[in-house]
Design a protein around this motif. Structure first.
Motif, PDB file in Angstrom:
ATOM      1  N   UNK A   1      37.760  40.763  51.918  1.00 45.93           N
ATOM      2  CA  UNK A   1      36.921  40.417  50.773  1.00 45.93           C
ATOM      3  C   UNK A   1      37.279  39.057  50.215  1.00 45.93           C
TER       4      UNK A   1
ATOM      5  N   UNK B   1      36.538  36.443  47.038  1.00 42.77           N
ATOM      6  CA  UNK B   1      36.043  36.315  45.663  1.00 42.77           C
ATOM      7  C   UNK B   1      35.786  34.841  45.424  1.00 42.77           C
TER       8      UNK B   1
ATOM      9  N   UNK C   1      44.255  40.432  37.239  1.00 40.21           N
ATOM     10  CA  UNK C   1      43.991  41.876  37.099  1.00 40.21           C
ATOM     11  C   UNK C   1      44.357  42.619  38.387  1.00 40.21           C
ATOM     12  N   UNK C   2      44.021  42.018  39.531  1.00 39.59           N
ATOM     13  CA  UNK C   2      44.322  42.662  40.814  1.00 39.59           C
ATOM     14  C   UNK C   2      45.838  42.729  41.045  1.00 39.59           C
TER      15      UNK C   2
ATOM     16  N   UNK D   1      47.421  45.433  39.274  1.00 36.57           N
ATOM     17  CA  UNK D   1      47.157  46.749  39.904  1.00 36.57           C
ATOM     18  C   UNK D   1      47.803  46.825  41.292  1.00 36.57           C
TER      19      UNK D   1
ATOM     20  N   UNK E   1      47.382  45.017  43.937  1.00 36.60           N
ATOM     21  CA  UNK E   1      46.472  44.759  45.057  1.00 36.60           C
ATOM     22  C   UNK E   1      47.009  43.545  45.824  1.00 36.60           C
TER      23      UNK E   1
ATOM     24  N   UNK F   1      44.625  45.982  51.344  1.00 32.08           N
ATOM     25  CA  UNK F   1      44.438  46.410  49.957  1.00 32.08           C
ATOM     26  C   UNK F   1      43.011  46.889  49.709  1.00 32.08           C
ATOM     27  N   UNK F   2      42.086  46.410  50.533  1.00 29.13           N
ATOM     28  CA  UNK F   2      40.663  46.732  50.336  1.00 29.13           C
ATOM     29  C   UNK F   2      40.184  47.734  51.383  1.00 29.13           C
TER      30      UNK F   2
ATOM     31  N   UNK G   1      41.169  38.654  49.315  1.00 27.62           N
ATOM     32  CA  UNK G   1      41.988  39.853  49.117  1.00 27.62           C
ATOM     33  C   UNK G   1      42.404  40.337  50.502  1.00 27.62           C
TER      34      UNK G   1
ATOM     35  N   UNK H   1      40.477  37.608  37.365  1.00 25.60           N
ATOM     36  CA  UNK H   1      40.328  38.706  38.335  1.00 25.60           C
ATOM     37  C   UNK H   1      41.568  38.818  39.213  1.00 25.60           C
TER      38      UNK H   1
ATOM     39  N   UNK I   1      32.465  41.196  38.102  1.00 26.06           N
ATOM     40  CA  UNK I   1      31.825  40.852  39.378  1.00 26.06           C
ATOM     41  C   UNK I   1      30.339  40.704  39.108  1.00 26.06           C
TER      42      UNK I   1
END
Lengths: 135, 135
Positions: B129, B131, B94-95, B98, B100, B123-124, B119, B91, B4
């Motif tokens: 959010x 990106x 990766x999310x 996990x 997300x 999840x946040x 997102x 990214x 980020x």
């Protein structure tokens, strides 16, 4: 004329700061700069810097705090934005002259001589805004 | 590992962008960089930069838009935060790894080749959010 220098932080209210760190730190990969309880404010806070602006997570640690009541009413999410100003007294005077409703009409002196004041969300179109000036 | 890079903007939803400018521009003294209607998104937007981060004001221009429904349900205030990443596909991968929850599982291509994805606020921890990655 007082000047807004930068955004200092954007604060998010969460129910569980450790759970939220699984997203902000572990999934997004942001660095955790600070995690601590602030008994005076009945909360725990975490700071995760993003190129000079802090993401602040705030978790209430007591059900009778202002932040706990906010969380109960609104749910978790973005809570406030904090802008650094060069002269907070001059900025508050300018805002009063423009009939902007303030939570603090005079700067409050915080830790380390940092001065801060909150603008009422009604005046900022639903946004809770903190202003601060470094000593 | 995707990184980020910075906060690009913090978006506030408002009922009346001209009224909100009386606060953000005229009372706080921020510069108005851009004010325009975006018919495709049924909204009007304003950008006011603060040391490299944009304050974005968004006003719905049609009652049937997503932002109008958000405004009706939640009222005006902070709406979303947008983070610039160096590699949005990495990214998002990766999310997903996990677990997300994402609104966009793959990057959407926007104006000028800018890639973006949202997102899910669940999840946040209540934060919507965005990106994005510059071309």
């Amino acid at each position: 004329m007082p000047i807004i220098k930068r955004i200092d932080h954007v604060a998010m209210v969460v129910e569980d700061i450790e759970g939220a760190l699984a997203f902000w730190r572990d999934a997004l990969g942001l660095s955790l700069e600070l995690l601590q309880e602030v008994p005076r404010e009945k909360s725990a806070i975490a700071f995760l810097p993003v190129s000079g602006v802090e993401i602040e997570l705030v978790q209430p640690t007591s059900a009778d705090s202002g932040i706990a009541k906010y969380l109960e009413k609104r749910g978790p999410g973005m809570h406030h934005i904090c802008l650094e100003v060069d002269d907070i007294s001059a900025m508050l005077a300018q805002l009063k002259e423009k009939d902007v409703q303030l939570i603090h009409e005079e700067p409050v002196i915080g830790d380390g001589g940092r001065k801060y004041a909150f603008i009422h969300p009604k005046a900022a179109f639903g946004v809770l805004m903190e202003l601060y000036e470094l000593p």
